[in-house]
Write an enzyme that holds these catalytic residues in place. Structure first.
Site, short mmCIF file in Angstrom:
data_model
loop_
_atom_site.label_atom_id
_atom_site.label_comp_id
_atom_site.label_asym_id
_atom_site.label_seq_id
_atom_site.Cartn_x
_atom_site.Cartn_y
_atom_site.Cartn_z
N HIS A 72 0.88 -1.30 -0.12
CA HIS A 72 0.19 -0.77 -0.40
C HIS A 72 0.71 1.19 -0.06
CE1 HIS A 72 -3.16 2.88 1.25
NE2 HIS A 72 -3.67 1.83 1.28
N GLU A 105 -8.15 3.11 13.25
CA GLU A 105 -7.86 1.88 14.04
C GLU A 105 -7.15 2.33 15.17
OE1 GLU A 105 -7.71 -1.73 16.50
OE2 GLU A 105 -9.85 -1.14 14.54
N ILE A 147 1.78 5.04 1.30
CA ILE A 147 0.52 5.67 1.70
C ILE A 147 -0.21 4.94 2.95
CG2 ILE A 147 -1.47 7.29 1.97
CD1 ILE A 147 0.23 8.69 -0.26
#
Length: 146
Positions: free
Chosen positions: A48, A62, A54
């Protein structure tokens, strides 16, 4: 201050899913502040995104929830045994992502209590990088038996 080893005595989360490194301020039933250092070695960056890393918005949320969980446990009138109870993240309202979070950033969390009734908690959460707002949301949680 509450360091990461103390956080692990409160929350059940562990690497790679413990998303708060330190609690820097805690006012029972009112507010908590903490942070996570974002590193290129974090597991999430392998996918990612490899050429444009990012930090995912859902992980920001979370981390905010985990920070709020520390506040909830530490604010209970009766001392709650974290080995017998767990904080469930039960809802998100109005989540907005303002700026990207990248490796090398320190992600600062700020969770303020809106309402608390027994084991139910409602927070307004904000996350910052170098003072700039990167995320905000209303978060709901409850403390339940394991």
């Amino acid at each position: 201050m509450i360091d990461v080893t103390q956080i692990q005595e409160i929350l059940p989360h562990r690497y790679p899913f413990l998303l708060v490194d330190k609690i820097t301020h805690l006012e029972k039933s009112v507010i908590v502040k903490g942070y996570k250092n974002i590193s290129i070695s974090d597991y999430i960056f392998t996918g990612h995104f490899p050429a444009h890393p990012i930090y995912p918005g859902v992980l920001i949320l979370e981390g905010m929830a985990q920070t709020g969980g520390v506040l909830a446990f530490e604010s209970m009138d009766e001392k709650v045994n974290p080995k017998e109870k767990v904080v469930y993240f039960t809802g998100i309202d109005g989540a907005k992502f303002r700026n990207p979070v990248r490796p090398g950033d320190r992600l600062d969390y700020e969770m303020s209590v809106v309402k608390n009734r027994g084991n139910m908690w409602v927070f307004v959460g904000k996350a910052f990088v170098e003072g700039a707002l990167v995320c905000e949301a209303g978060l709901k949680a409850m403390i339940v038996d394991r």
